[in-house]
Scaffold this motif. Structure first.
Motif: not given
Length: 115
Positions: A36-65
């Motif tokens: 969608y405009d500000d959200y996306a989803m991917v799947m593999r083998d029953g697992a999902e990862i979602h994404f939200w649109l963000c303008s601050d790269r520092m948030i992503a660089e301090n996140t793990s999964c």
């Protein structure tokens, strides 16, 4: 009666949803589950990862999964075949064999199995 938690789905920051979806589908073998405009989803083998649109790269660089897998080595081989430049999995002091991938926006993905 207790309510059972069925699953968790990480929601990672993305500076550009098209780039995130392309990376996860082309390099990591996920399929696009929705965008969608500000959200996306991917799947593999029953697992999902979602994404939200963000303008601050520092948030992503301090996140793990953390993603549990059956074979970090086989996943590593698959990713390398798809052109991903990553280090081979390593066994960590906490008893997990882990493969680390950093996505284009800085999110750290840890794919791990019991060593």
């Amino acid at each position: 009666m207790t309510i059972q938690i069925q699953t968790t789905i990480p929601v990672l920051a993305s500076m550009n949803l098209d780039e995130s979806v392309a990376f996860y589908t082309e390099r990591l073998g996920f399929i696009r589950a929705g965008q969608y405009d500000d959200y996306a989803m991917v799947m593999r083998d029953g697992a999902e990862i979602h994404f939200w649109l963000c303008s601050d790269r520092m948030i992503a660089e301090n996140t793990s999964c953390y993603v549990r897998v059956a074979s970090a080595q086989k996943l590593y081989e698959e990713f390398v075949e798809k052109g991903l430049a990553v280090d081979a999995p390593a066994t960590r002091p906490w008893g997990m064999k882990e493969l680390y991938v950093i996505d284009p926006h800085g999110n750290l993905l840890k794919f791990g199995e019991r060593a």
